[in-house]
Motif scaffolding. Sequence first.
Motif, PDB file in Angstrom:
ATOM      1  N   MET A 269       0.840  -1.183   0.000  1.00 39.55           N
ATOM      2  CA  MET A 269       0.000   0.000   0.000  1.00 39.55           C
ATOM      3  C   MET A 269       0.883   1.243   0.000  1.00 39.55           C
ATOM      4  O   MET A 269       1.941   1.251   0.602  1.00 39.55           O
ATOM      5  N   LEU A 270       0.419   2.271  -0.659  1.00 38.58           N
ATOM      6  CA  LEU A 270       1.170   3.518  -0.705  1.00 38.58           C
ATOM      7  C   LEU A 270       1.120   4.222   0.645  1.00 38.58           C
ATOM      8  O   LEU A 270       0.061   4.312   1.275  1.00 38.58           O
ATOM      9  N   ASP A 271       2.269   4.709   1.075  1.00 34.81           N
ATOM     10  CA  ASP A 271       2.346   5.402   2.365  1.00 34.81           C
ATOM     11  C   ASP A 271       1.450   6.639   2.402  1.00 34.81           C
ATOM     12  O   ASP A 271       0.895   6.974   3.442  1.00 34.81           O
ATOM     13  N   GLU A 272       1.300   7.323   1.258  1.00 36.68           N
ATOM     14  CA  GLU A 272       0.477   8.536   1.217  1.00 36.68           C
ATOM     15  C   GLU A 272      -0.976   8.247   1.565  1.00 36.68           C
ATOM     16  O   GLU A 272      -1.673   9.102   2.103  1.00 36.68           O
ATOM     17  N   LEU A 273      -1.451   7.033   1.250  1.00 40.80           N
ATOM     18  CA  LEU A 273      -2.838   6.696   1.543  1.00 40.80           C
ATOM     19  C   LEU A 273      -3.070   6.411   3.020  1.00 40.80           C
ATOM     20  O   LEU A 273      -4.198   6.392   3.481  1.00 40.80           O
ATOM     21  N   LYS A 274      -1.991   6.203   3.769  1.00 43.07           N
ATOM     22  CA  LYS A 274      -2.098   5.968   5.206  1.00 43.07           C
ATOM     23  C   LYS A 274      -2.166   7.274   5.988  1.00 43.07           C
ATOM     24  O   LYS A 274      -2.528   7.282   7.154  1.00 43.07           O
ATOM     25  N   GLU A 275      -1.809   8.371   5.358  1.00 42.42           N
ATOM     26  CA  GLU A 275      -1.758   9.674   6.025  1.00 42.42           C
ATOM     27  C   GLU A 275      -3.130  10.345   6.004  1.00 42.42           C
ATOM     28  O   GLU A 275      -3.894  10.197   5.062  1.00 42.42           O
ATOM     29  N   GLU A 276      -3.411  11.100   7.040  1.00 43.47           N
ATOM     30  CA  GLU A 276      -4.679  11.828   7.128  1.00 43.47           C
ATOM     31  C   GLU A 276      -4.722  13.027   6.181  1.00 43.47           C
ATOM     32  O   GLU A 276      -5.796  13.501   5.845  1.00 43.47           O
ATOM     33  N   GLU A 277      -3.556  13.512   5.753  1.00 44.41           N
ATOM     34  CA  GLU A 277      -3.509  14.695   4.878  1.00 44.41           C
ATOM     35  C   GLU A 277      -4.344  14.495   3.625  1.00 44.41           C
ATOM     36  O   GLU A 277      -5.151  15.341   3.254  1.00 44.41           O
ATOM     37  N   ILE A 278      -4.162  13.363   2.963  1.00 44.22           N
ATOM     38  CA  ILE A 278      -4.880  13.133   1.706  1.00 44.22           C
ATOM     39  C   ILE A 278      -6.366  12.921   1.969  1.00 44.22           C
ATOM     40  O   ILE A 278      -7.207  13.346   1.184  1.00 44.22           O
ATOM     41  N   VAL A 279      -6.707  12.297   3.087  1.00 43.90           N
ATOM     42  CA  VAL A 279      -8.118  12.088   3.448  1.00 43.90           C
ATOM     43  C   VAL A 279      -8.782  13.434   3.704  1.00 43.90           C
ATOM     44  O   VAL A 279      -9.879  13.705   3.202  1.00 43.90           O
TER      45      VAL A 279
ATOM     46  N   LEU B 119     -12.398  10.098  -1.018  1.00 39.13           N
ATOM     47  CA  LEU B 119     -11.082   9.719  -1.521  1.00 39.13           C
ATOM     48  C   LEU B 119     -11.186   8.459  -2.366  1.00 39.13           C
ATOM     49  O   LEU B 119     -10.641   8.392  -3.473  1.00 39.13           O
ATOM     50  N   SER B 120     -11.902   7.481  -1.867  1.00 38.37           N
ATOM     51  CA  SER B 120     -12.088   6.238  -2.602  1.00 38.37           C
ATOM     52  C   SER B 120     -12.780   6.486  -3.941  1.00 38.37           C
ATOM     53  O   SER B 120     -12.375   5.952  -4.981  1.00 38.37           O
ATOM     54  N   THR B 121     -13.812   7.315  -3.934  1.00 37.92           N
ATOM     55  CA  THR B 121     -14.537   7.639  -5.167  1.00 37.92           C
ATOM     56  C   THR B 121     -13.643   8.368  -6.150  1.00 37.92           C
ATOM     57  O   THR B 121     -13.627   8.049  -7.348  1.00 37.92           O
ATOM     58  N   LEU B 122     -12.883   9.338  -5.663  1.00 38.68           N
ATOM     59  CA  LEU B 122     -11.991  10.107  -6.524  1.00 38.68           C
ATOM     60  C   LEU B 122     -10.934   9.205  -7.158  1.00 38.68           C
ATOM     61  O   LEU B 122     -10.688   9.274  -8.362  1.00 38.68           O
ATOM     62  N   ILE B 123     -10.332   8.343  -6.365  1.00 38.64           N
ATOM     63  CA  ILE B 123      -9.320   7.434  -6.896  1.00 38.64           C
ATOM     64  C   ILE B 123      -9.936   6.515  -7.936  1.00 38.64           C
ATOM     65  O   ILE B 123      -9.384   6.327  -9.028  1.00 38.64           O
ATOM     66  N   GLN B 124     -11.087   5.953  -7.633  1.00 36.53           N
ATOM     67  CA  GLN B 124     -11.739   5.023  -8.562  1.00 36.53           C
ATOM     68  C   GLN B 124     -12.078   5.702  -9.877  1.00 36.53           C
ATOM     69  O   GLN B 124     -11.797   5.171 -10.953  1.00 36.53           O
ATOM     70  N   LYS B 125     -12.672   6.893  -9.822  1.00 40.42           N
ATOM     71  CA  LYS B 125     -13.054   7.589 -11.059  1.00 40.42           C
ATOM     72  C   LYS B 125     -11.836   7.969 -11.880  1.00 40.42           C
ATOM     73  O   LYS B 125     -11.843   7.862 -13.113  1.00 40.42           O
TER      74      LYS B 125
ATOM     75  N   VAL C 161      -2.359   8.904  -9.594  1.00 44.69           N
ATOM     76  CA  VAL C 161      -3.598   9.470  -9.056  1.00 44.69           C
ATOM     77  C   VAL C 161      -3.344  10.111  -7.696  1.00 44.69           C
ATOM     78  O   VAL C 161      -3.804  11.226  -7.431  1.00 44.69           O
ATOM     79  N   VAL C 162      -2.609   9.445  -6.834  1.00 46.57           N
ATOM     80  CA  VAL C 162      -2.306   9.987  -5.513  1.00 46.57           C
ATOM     81  C   VAL C 162      -1.549  11.311  -5.648  1.00 46.57           C
ATOM     82  O   VAL C 162      -1.874  12.296  -4.962  1.00 46.57           O
ATOM     83  N   GLN C 163      -0.575  11.365  -6.535  1.00 44.36           N
ATOM     84  CA  GLN C 163       0.176  12.608  -6.731  1.00 44.36           C
ATOM     85  C   GLN C 163      -0.705  13.706  -7.324  1.00 44.36           C
ATOM     86  O   GLN C 163      -0.570  14.876  -6.966  1.00 44.36           O
ATOM     87  N   GLU C 164      -1.619  13.351  -8.222  1.00 39.48           N
ATOM     88  CA  GLU C 164      -2.546  14.350  -8.768  1.00 39.48           C
ATOM     89  C   GLU C 164      -3.413  14.939  -7.658  1.00 39.48           C
ATOM     90  O   GLU C 164      -3.672  16.144  -7.654  1.00 39.48           O
ATOM     91  N   ILE C 165      -3.823  14.115  -6.713  1.00 41.99           N
ATOM     92  CA  ILE C 165      -4.623  14.603  -5.588  1.00 41.99           C
ATOM     93  C   ILE C 165      -3.779  15.484  -4.676  1.00 41.99           C
ATOM     94  O   ILE C 165      -4.188  16.595  -4.323  1.00 41.99           O
TER      95      ILE C 165
END
Length: 100
Positions: free
Chosen positions: A1-11, A20-26, A50-54
């Motif tokens: 799993m990507l470390d960025e997805l474990k952080e609250e910042e992106i959430v 977040l899940s919807t945005l990544i999926q779309k 996708v994570v970097q775009e977010i």
Amino acid sequence: MLDELKEEEIVNKVGGRFKLSTLIQKRMVALNTGAKPLVQVPGGDRLQTVVQEILQDKIFLDVAGELQSRNATATANIAGNVFGSQKPAPIPTTQARDAD
């Protein structure tokens, strides 16, 4: 799993885990159907893209839950729409029949 997805910042950036899940999926669907990435990631990993775009505020969900870009020139391409302003046809689903 990507470390960025474990952080609250992106959430917090997108407004919650479900958004977040919807945005990544779309965005993953868009990239898989021909949309151009808005950032370059070594190795070409689409999830990392996708994570970097977010994280770089390149993409977001609008109030209707539609994928949008902050870059006006990329908005037409953001959803992977390679045929102009037409939306892609919906994917047909198979309905289960009741066995009477």
